[in-house]
Scaffold this active site. Structure first.
Site, short mmCIF file in Angstrom:
data_model
loop_
_atom_site.label_atom_id
_atom_site.label_comp_id
_atom_site.label_asym_id
_atom_site.label_seq_id
_atom_site.Cartn_x
_atom_site.Cartn_y
_atom_site.Cartn_z
N TYR A 1 -51.52 -67.46 -30.75
CA TYR A 1 -52.24 -66.79 -30.27
C TYR A 1 -52.93 -65.49 -31.47
O TYR A 1 -53.57 -65.07 -30.69
CB TYR A 1 -51.78 -65.98 -29.41
CG TYR A 1 -50.07 -64.97 -29.55
CD1 TYR A 1 -50.79 -63.98 -30.46
CD2 TYR A 1 -49.22 -65.97 -29.21
CE1 TYR A 1 -49.01 -63.75 -31.03
CE2 TYR A 1 -48.16 -65.53 -30.25
CZ TYR A 1 -47.49 -64.35 -30.61
OH TYR A 1 -46.87 -63.59 -31.49
N LYS B 1 -51.28 -60.29 -36.47
CA LYS B 1 -51.01 -62.23 -36.94
C LYS B 1 -53.27 -62.33 -36.69
O LYS B 1 -53.39 -63.20 -37.68
CB LYS B 1 -50.65 -63.20 -35.68
CG LYS B 1 -49.19 -62.79 -36.06
CD LYS B 1 -48.62 -63.73 -37.55
CE LYS B 1 -46.85 -63.88 -36.36
NZ LYS B 1 -46.99 -64.12 -38.59
#
Ligand code: COA
Length: 283
Positions: free
Chosen positions: A148, A163
């Site tokens: 994701y 991330k």
């Protein structure tokens, strides 16, 4: 696939190496002949990983540090290098995550995950990168992201944002630090059943449903991720930089495919339906 000298003369640092995927990578690197340094907050799991590596006949050391604190990272790297010699590879694996409605996140909750994942990765990356640039040795960095990182995900907003930043950091440095022969790559794992991740991210009773979203119909095995990491950290991958490799049993593609769910139905039934839907030949 790998022999005990695949990572000969390599010394790798794994952040969060005391448990879960970090521990699996640390053991995988040791089996392939690397000396392994593990860094994390709690001494006990780090000591256990070191003992497991030593039981295999490998060489390992641990140091306690919080990746959010650059001074503690620098001190830990000093002590690990004093014990093992110069580190020439870094795996940014330490992470923090939990499920939460985004409107309920406190500033400190957002901050704690972003500090570990994004700032922590920056601190370790810069600490090792500076050493390699100064020593003119080159090096290799692998950051563990998630599928994701490019799609975002509901209910893990701080992790998704952080991330995405880590992936951007890997790609930015792949170009910038190629000059110093420093490779920067990423791995994007789908679901791997580790205690740290599943206790925080898998809602009760959700495992069966989660499996339905994975075309290969199983979760990943930590050794499978460790094998991929071993390859990407090794000289076999010496022309690979700026890459992010997905290892998720097909999960993220499935979630975006209009007709992907049909692959989960009984295949003979699917074929019969499709044959029945086919217009008959005229004439
Ligand atoms: N939902 C909402 N808020 C949460 C939360 C949750 N499940 N868990 C923690 N928080 C909030 C806390 O309430 C706190 O905010 P506050 O001060 O406004 O109350 C803030 O997050 C920090 O929590 P704290 O426990 O003090 O932080 P920490 O630095 O000790 O821990 C975490 C960091 C929260 C990321 C913790 O889950 C952790 O240590 N994780 C590491 C391992 C991990 O997450 N592995 C999974 C990787 S996939």
């Amino acid at each position: 696939m790998f022999t005990p000298d695949t990572l000969r003369e390599k010394t790798f640092l794994v952040t969060g190496g005391g448990s879960g995927l970090g521990r699996a990578m640390a053991l995988g690197f040791a089996r392939a002949g690397a000396k392994v340094a593990v860094l994390g907050r709690r001494p006990e799991p780090l000591q256990e990983t070191v003992a497991a590596i030593q039981a295999l006949g490998g060489v390992a050391a641990w140091a306690s540090a919080d990746v959010r604190d650059p001074a503690s990272v620098a001190a830990a790297v000093d002590s690990l290098e004093a014990e093992l010699g110069p580190i020439n590879g870094l795996v940014n694996n330490a992470a923090g995550n939990f499920l939460s409605p985004s409107e309920e996140l406190s500033p400190n909750a957002f901050n704690s995950v972003v500090q570990i994942v994004l700032y922590g990765t920056f601190h370790t990356t810069q600490e090792l990168g500076r050493r390699w640039i100064e020593r003119k040795t080159g090096g290799v960095i692998l950051s563990i992201v998630t599928t994701y990182a490019w799609m975002g995900s509901a209910f893990v907003l701080p992790s998704a944002a952080a991330k995405a930043g880590v992936l951007a950091m890997a790609r930015s440095l792949a170009v910038e630090w190629a000059h110093y022969n420093i490779r920067c790559n990423a791995i994007a794992p789908g679901p791997f059943p580790t205690e740290g991740a599943f206790s925080r991210l898998m809602m009760p009773g959700a495992q069966e449903e989660a499996l339905n979203h994975i075309p290969l119909r199983r979760f990943g095995k930590p050794e499978e991720l460790a094998d991929l990491a071993t390859y990407m950290m090794s000289d076999m991958a010496s022309f690979m930089t700026g890459e992010c490799v997905v290892i998720d049993g097909g999960e993220w593609l499935y979630s975006g495919q209009e007709f992907g769910h049909i692959a989960g139905y009984d295949r003979e039934m699917v074929k019969q339906f499709m044959a029945a839907m086919r217009p008959s030949k005229k004439g």
